[in-house]
Design an enzyme around this catalytic site. Structure first.
Site, PDB file in Angstrom:
ATOM      1  N   GLU A  92      58.215  57.805 -61.614  1.00  0.00           N
ATOM      2  CA  GLU A  92      56.975  57.768 -62.377  1.00  0.00           C
ATOM      3  C   GLU A  92      57.194  57.238 -63.796  1.00  0.00           C
ATOM      4  O   GLU A  92      56.417  56.422 -64.271  1.00  0.00           O
ATOM      5  CB  GLU A  92      56.367  59.180 -62.432  1.00  0.00           C
ATOM      6  N   ASP A  93      58.256  57.687 -64.462  1.00  0.00           N
ATOM      7  CA  ASP A  93      58.376  57.438 -65.905  1.00  0.00           C
ATOM      8  C   ASP A  93      59.441  56.437 -66.315  1.00  0.00           C
ATOM      9  O   ASP A  93      59.512  56.073 -67.485  1.00  0.00           O
ATOM     10  CB  ASP A  93      58.652  58.762 -66.635  1.00  0.00           C
TER      11      ASP A  93
END
Ligand code: MN
Length: 735
Positions: A92-93
């Site tokens: 996700e990051d």
């Protein structure tokens, strides 16, 4: 195996290493020997990936995944899940992908991280109850491996524990989401400990005043009875020891949120809540539970109606315990829960406890995991969860797919649905204008198979419409019906043409001579039999798929055979009838069987005109009321008062005109009234009344009463009106 990662700040590193040490210790508690190198590699990789990112409290980002992993280890989850927790925000990051993770840590870990990422990306807006239920189901359906949900719930728990660093608005959003999705999910998975903490954390943000009040009230009351729980615990412990049973005793104050719910939903004062205090006894064997229950009932007065045996009848989420409320020596009631260690683990961690007992078993197959979920869900029977379970069991894994609108609403469709089904599920107008679709931002073909979590965007154009191919593509009957309706309404001309071609081809195949249809009376009778007013209506219906050409032709053949058979009998009867009729014609132009010169009036409900098949009803005091044979009141009345219906026919050579109401549905536009009036004038038909009413969505209904001589003339009027642009439907309507 020590970790290599360093932040460069000694003090920060020390804190981090200490927490990592706790993680290792926690895992060792249930896996005395495990692959520590792999764990350290995962930590180093995740820490490196998030390297420059800081959390809102200023700590390095890796603190968060590390704490999530520690919560997971508290529940004794398997190493893959713990490693996945450390990596859960990496896709996700950071720039790393599924492949990076699967090549380093294996397919299972990558799959778990990917699952968590998908849930994280789900848009969330506070929703109605029904939408909420959809969203929860979607979570379940998307997390094919239940460990994904467990990681996600632990992730949320740590985020809620550290929520004070967020803005007020964000706090509220996250807390609502926690209350509406995560706590109910934890509850349904039997993870009571996490559920309770999630609810209390969320409630503290959502109603800080009440939270404060209850906390203070509890402090005062505990202050009062400082040693109440300790005394009670000690008494119970002594008694159990006497009996020679090995037991662990813990006492607690009830969860703040559940006190809150009782105070607000049941309007109770805090002293009216019996189970404010609770003492828990954990024993080794089930049989000990019942012995302990006896001892406690012996020590204190049990409150009637407060004993519950969840051991013989487990709760829907597999919870097992004995509950009883007793009154302590000082007159204070408290609840006592008695359970074994096995029951305790299930009570605290629910579905997650499953992995504790599977330790040592290397690979649990997907089927095995789903079987567990299914068993868990099947065991659930209480009313609260019933609907959820029913839907889940039937639809969770196979039959349903949950997708999002760009605004974040969840749309629930049968599996195998495509963007067309989606568009019609939103609104028929959306489907009718659809030109294409985007899924997750990319253009897809219209027969694209929708998947759980897809965000679907419909591309549209005002003047567009469905094509006939769509009928074969759609999965839902809702979409199919709406497409058929569209063809029925919007494409009348086209349908009539298409229907005519199909009908004539079918007729040719059947060998029925088409010359039959040149005889108007035969045609009318056939159409009546098929319930169509005109031949164009029949063509139109074939065109939009309301009836197949084959079925229409078959029914026509049957009717022709019947008509032929009747013809000879009829010829003789008619001659006799004609003589009778002559004498019974009355002023209204209607002949009533067996009645002379009676008072006649025409029923307003169906407004018959010459040419219609009619029937009379002998009213009380107003003579005979004439209805069309196909009037609904005839069908209904015949059953009740069959004796009062008399055969009636139109007398020939009548010059009188009859009022007939027509209901014209159309798209609203300027000049429509003039077109209607012009059409009627062209046919030399006079109008007795006219009214129009808009329906507000661009459609309107015009009611006219016209004066006609016969049903043939009326049909002519109807056909002419139907041909007016923007007129969608014309039906007879009484007057
Ligand atoms: Mn996270």
């Amino acid at each position: 195996m020590p970790i290599k990662y360093t932040t460069g700040d000694k003090a920060v590193d020390e804190k981090l290493f200490a927490r990592y040490g706790t993680l290792v210790e926690n895992i060792r508690a249930y896996y005395p020997v495990f692959d520590e190198e792999r764990l350290a590699a995962a930590f180093d990789f995740a820490a490196g990936a998030h390297n420059t990112t800081l959390r809102k409290d200023g700590s390095p980002y890796i603190t968060h995944p590390l704490e999530v992993a520690i919560i997971m280890a508290d529940m004794a989850l398997d190493l893959d899940s713990i490693i996945a927790s450390l990596l859960h925000d990496v896709i996700e990051d950071t720039g790393f992908t599924y492949k990076d993770i699967s090549s380093k840590f294996g397919e299972t870990v990558a799959m778990l991280v990917d699952g968590v990422t998908k849930l994280t990306r789900m848009p969330y807006v506070s929703k109605e109850d029904e939408q909420m239920e959809n969203l929860r189901k979607m979570f379940m359906a998307m997390a094919k491996d239940i460990r994904v949900l467990i990681i996600k719930i632990c992730d949320r728990l740590h985020n809620m524990r550290t929520i004070e660093y967020h803005t007020e608005k964000k706090r509220r959003e996250k807390s609502l989401e926690t209350m509406q999705i995560y706590a109910p999910l934890a509850h349904r998975l039997g993870m009571a400990r996490l559920k309770v903490e999630l609810e209390d954390l969320a409630m503290r943000c959502l109603d800080p005043v009440a939270y404060q009040e209850i906390t203070e009230e509890l402090n005062v009351r505990i202050g009062d009875k400082q040693d109440f729980l300790q005394t009670v615990s000690a008494q119970i412990e002594a008694r159990i020891k006497e009996a020679g049973i090995n037991a662990h005793i813990e006492s607690r104050i009830k969860q703040i949120y559940s006190i809150y719910k009782k105070m607000y939903s049941q309007h109770k004062a805090i002293f009216e809540i019996y189970d404010l205090y609770a003492v828990r006894v954990i024993v080794d064997e089930t049989v000990d539970c019942f012995t302990v229950l006896g001892l406690i009932h012996d020590l204190y007065h049990p409150m009637p109606g407060r004993f519950k045996d969840y051991i013989s009848t487990p709760k829907p989420n597999m919870y097992q315990s004995l509950h009883t409320t007793v009154i302590g020596r000082e007159g204070i009631p408290f609840e006592s829960q008695i359970r074994t260690w096995d029951m305790h683990h299930v009570a605290e961690y629910g579905i997650a406890a499953h992995w504790k007992y599977k330790q040592g078993v290397k690979e649990i197959s997907m089927d095995e995991r789903l079987k567990w979920v299914r068993l868990l869900l099947e065991a659930q029977q209480d009313t609260d969860a019933e609907e959820f379970i029913k839907n889940l069991r039937v639809e969770m894994f196979v039959d349903e797919v949950f997708v999002f609108t760009p605004r974040g609403d969840v749309i629930n469709l049968p599996a195998g649905s495509n963007p067309i089904d989606f568009a019609y599920a939103i609104h028929s107008a959306v489907g009718n204008r659809m030109t294409g679709a985007k899924v997750n931002g990319r253009i897809v073909p219209l027969d694209y198979n929708l998947k759980n979590g897809d965000i679907v965007e419909v591309m549209s154009q005002a003047s567009h419409g469905p094509t006939r191919d769509w009928l074969k593509m759609v999965r839902t009957s809702e979409a199919r019906n709406k497409i058929k309706q569209w063809f029925k309404r919007e494409r009348r001309e086209e349908n009539v043409q298409q229907g005519k071609i199909d009908f004539e081809a079918e007729l040719k195949r059947s060998g029925i001579p088409s010359v039959i249809f040149n005889q108007d009376d035969v045609l009318q009778q056939l159409l009546r039999k098929l319930s169509f007013a005109t031949i164009d209506d029949l063509y139109g219906a074939i065109g939009y798929g309301g009836i197949t050409a084959l079925r229409a032709v078959n029914r026509i053949r049957d009717e022709l055979i019947r008509m032929n058979r009747l013809q000879s009998e009829k010829n003789t009867v008619e001659k006799v009838m004609h003589n009778i009729k002559k004498h019974q014609t009355n002023a209204s132009g209607v002949v009533i069987e067996g009645l002379d010169n009676c008072l006649i009036k025409f029923a307003r409900c169906c407004a018959p005109v010459p040419g219609d098949e009619i029937i009379g009803f002998v009213t009380k005091g107003f003579g005979v009321s004439i209805h069309r044979q196909d009037c609904v009141n005839v069908a209904e009345g015949h059953e009740k008062d069959s004796g009062r219906w008399v055969g009636s026919e139109w007398a020939s050579d009548e010059k009188a005109t009859f009022a007939s109401g027509l209901r014209i549905s159309c798209k609203d536009r300027e000049g429509l009234t003039i077109d209607v009036a012009t059409a009627l004038a062209g046919l030399k038909v006079s109008m007795q009344s006219y009214s129009a009413r808009t329906l507000g969505d661009g459609y309107c209904v015009i009611m006219v009463v016209v004066m006609v001589h016969s049903s043939a003339e009326l049909n002519e009027v109807i056909n002419k009106l139907r041909r007016i642009e923007d007129v969608l439907e014309v039906v007879r309507h009484g007057n």
